[in-house]
Design an enzyme around this catalytic site. Structure first.
Site, PDB file in Angstrom:
ATOM      1  N   SER A   8      16.749  -9.510  -4.296  1.00 42.34           N
ATOM      2  CA  SER A   8      16.571  -8.379  -3.384  1.00 42.34           C
ATOM      3  C   SER A   8      15.091  -8.062  -3.266  1.00 42.34           C
ATOM      4  CB  SER A   8      17.318  -7.156  -3.910  1.00 42.34           C
ATOM      5  OG  SER A   8      16.781  -6.006  -3.291  1.00 42.34           O
ATOM      6  N   HIS A  33      18.160 -11.247  -0.144  1.00 46.02           N
ATOM      7  CA  HIS A  33      18.857  -9.986   0.064  1.00 46.02           C
ATOM      8  C   HIS A  33      17.854  -8.947   0.588  1.00 46.02           C
ATOM      9  CE1 HIS A  33      22.162  -7.132  -0.851  1.00 46.02           C
ATOM     10  NE2 HIS A  33      21.186  -6.287  -1.134  1.00 46.02           N
ATOM     11  N   ASP A  35      17.282  -5.141   1.879  1.00 44.80           N
ATOM     12  CA  ASP A  35      17.839  -3.787   1.826  1.00 44.80           C
ATOM     13  C   ASP A  35      17.261  -2.912   2.923  1.00 44.80           C
ATOM     14  OD1 ASP A  35      19.670  -3.845  -0.417  1.00 44.80           O
ATOM     15  OD2 ASP A  35      17.899  -4.238  -1.645  1.00 44.80           O
ATOM     16  N   MET A  37      17.322   0.721   4.627  1.00 47.25           N
ATOM     17  CA  MET A  37      17.704   2.108   4.299  1.00 47.25           C
ATOM     18  C   MET A  37      17.124   3.073   5.317  1.00 47.25           C
ATOM     19  SD  MET A  37      17.105   2.091   0.206  1.00 47.25           S
ATOM     20  CE  MET A  37      17.634   0.713  -0.819  1.00 47.25           C
ATOM     21  N   HIS A  66      21.527  -6.113   4.095  1.00 48.73           N
ATOM     22  CA  HIS A  66      22.393  -5.055   3.562  1.00 48.73           C
ATOM     23  C   HIS A  66      22.027  -3.738   4.248  1.00 48.73           C
ATOM     24  CE1 HIS A  66      23.603  -2.614  -0.317  1.00 48.73           C
ATOM     25  NE2 HIS A  66      24.368  -2.333   0.728  1.00 48.73           N
ATOM     26  N   MET A  68      22.185  -0.079   4.716  1.00 48.42           N
ATOM     27  CA  MET A  68      22.542   1.208   4.122  1.00 48.42           C
ATOM     28  C   MET A  68      22.077   2.275   5.099  1.00 48.42           C
ATOM     29  SD  MET A  68      21.430   0.143   0.288  1.00 48.42           S
ATOM     30  CE  MET A  68      20.429  -1.163   0.946  1.00 48.42           C
ATOM     31  N   MET A 139      29.108  -2.366  -4.777  1.00 50.93           N
ATOM     32  CA  MET A 139      27.916  -1.686  -5.311  1.00 50.93           C
ATOM     33  C   MET A 139      28.163  -1.293  -6.768  1.00 50.93           C
ATOM     34  SD  MET A 139      25.692  -1.827  -2.964  1.00 50.93           S
ATOM     35  CE  MET A 139      24.433  -1.038  -3.978  1.00 50.93           C
ATOM     36  N   ASP A 172      25.942  -5.828  -6.390  1.00 50.34           N
ATOM     37  CA  ASP A 172      24.572  -5.387  -6.130  1.00 50.34           C
ATOM     38  C   ASP A 172      24.256  -4.138  -6.942  1.00 50.34           C
ATOM     39  OD1 ASP A 172      22.095  -4.916  -4.965  1.00 50.34           O
ATOM     40  OD2 ASP A 172      22.896  -4.318  -3.011  1.00 50.34           O
TER      41      ASP A 172
HETATM   42  C1  DX5 Z   1      20.204  -0.671  -4.116  1.00 47.80           C
HETATM   43  C2  DX5 Z   1      19.992  -1.942  -3.328  1.00 47.80           C
HETATM   44  C3  DX5 Z   1      19.898  -3.104  -4.221  1.00 47.80           C
HETATM   45  C4  DX5 Z   1      18.687  -3.073  -5.117  1.00 47.80           C
HETATM   46  C5  DX5 Z   1      19.084  -3.660  -6.418  1.00 47.80           C
HETATM   47  O1  DX5 Z   1      20.352   0.369  -3.248  1.00 47.80           O
HETATM   48  O2  DX5 Z   1      21.067  -2.157  -2.435  1.00 47.80           O
HETATM   49  O3  DX5 Z   1      19.952  -4.341  -3.500  1.00 47.80           O
HETATM   50  O4  DX5 Z   1      17.582  -3.768  -4.614  1.00 47.80           O
HETATM   51  O5  DX5 Z   1      18.032  -3.517  -7.313  1.00 47.80           O
HETATM   52  P1  DX5 Z   1      18.218  -3.824  -8.865  1.00 47.80           P
HETATM   53  O6  DX5 Z   1      18.659  -5.264  -8.982  1.00 47.80           O
HETATM   54  O7  DX5 Z   1      16.855  -3.603  -9.417  1.00 47.80           O
HETATM   55  O8  DX5 Z   1      19.251  -2.880  -9.376  1.00 47.80           O
HETATM   56 ZN    ZN Z   2      21.314  -4.242  -1.606  1.00 52.82          ZN
END
Ligand code: DX5
Ligand code: ZN
Length: 211
Positions: A8, A33, A35, A37, A66, A68, A139, A172
């Site tokens: 990620s 991956h 993220d 947000m 991903h 969010m 999650m 994740d």
């Molecule tokens: C959290 C993200 C994850 C995050 C995981 O909201 O969706 O993908 O990057 O990070 P680690 O592996 O450090 O928990």
């Molecule tokens: Zn993620």
């Protein structure tokens, strides 16, 4: 099932993402991956389609995006055009009707669809969505930030899901060499990991230890 490791980039150095992608690609990553947000669905803001477009130019690996974000159906087209190979939406952000429309669109574009659920969301919430998706992303932290501790309740969810779902199960949040073993034994086969991989002294050793 084949184990896939998805670093990620939330924990990467955002001032040199191309180099960070090269680093994990050389170390044996299977997916990238990404993220996304929006500061509404989760209490953090990251990146949008414009960055995905440049990530696409910087790696041959599939981009596992991903989302969010609230109202993901409004933005799916932009993330497809930016070069996403896989797109995950949260069950908390879509109706079944919207998800069916998203699934139809992505199938035409050759992009895989994933459904994700937060730690507090029961497995029952995604049951009707399962026939529409290519994979599930469980999650194991509350989404928003990297580096949080793994929530063990995810293990039961993965086990129950594996009994009824034969495709990829990704997990994740809080994945490291210890929790990777637990989630794999429970039935997950795709591991998204941020801080464990990007915080490691040796990237290849970290990825191999998850595999
Ligand atoms: C959290 C993200 C994850 C995050 C995981 O909201 O969706 O993908 O990057 O990070 P680690 O592996 O450090 O928990
Ligand atoms: Zn993620």
């Amino acid at each position: 099932m084949k184990i896939k490791i998805a670093p990620s980039i939330l924990s990467a150095d955002f001032s040199c993402l191309a180099a960070e992608l090269k680093k994990v690609e050389a170390a044996g990553a299977d997916l990238i991956h990404v993220d996304v947000m929006d500061g509404h669905f989760v209490p953090n803001i990251t990146i949008g389609p414009v960055v995905v477009k440049y990530l696409r130019k910087s790696t041959k690996l599939p981009l596992d995006v991903h989302l969010m974000i609230e109202k993901p159906f409004k933005y799916i087209g932009a993330f497809v055009n930016a070069g996403s190979d896989m797109i995950t939406v949260h069950i908390e952000t879509v109706t079944l009707k919207e998800l069916a429309a998203i699934a139809g669109g992505l199938r035409k574009s050759g992009v895989k669809l994933g459904i994700s659920l937060n730690p507090a969301t029961p497995l029952g919430r995604i049951k009707k969505a399962l026939p529409l998706v290519d994979f599930v992303l469980v999650m194991s932290v509350n989404p928003g930030f990297g580096g949080q501790a793994f929530i063990p309740g995810a293990l039961k969810k993965i086990k129950q899901l594996r009994a009824i779902f034969k495709k990829d199960i990704a997990v994740d949040g809080g994945i490291n060499n210890f929790t990777a073993k637990l989630v794999r034994n429970a039935g997950a086969n795709v591991l998204a990991a941020g801080s464990y991989i990007f915080g490691a002294k040796n990237t290849k050793t970290a990825i191999n230890s998850l595999r």
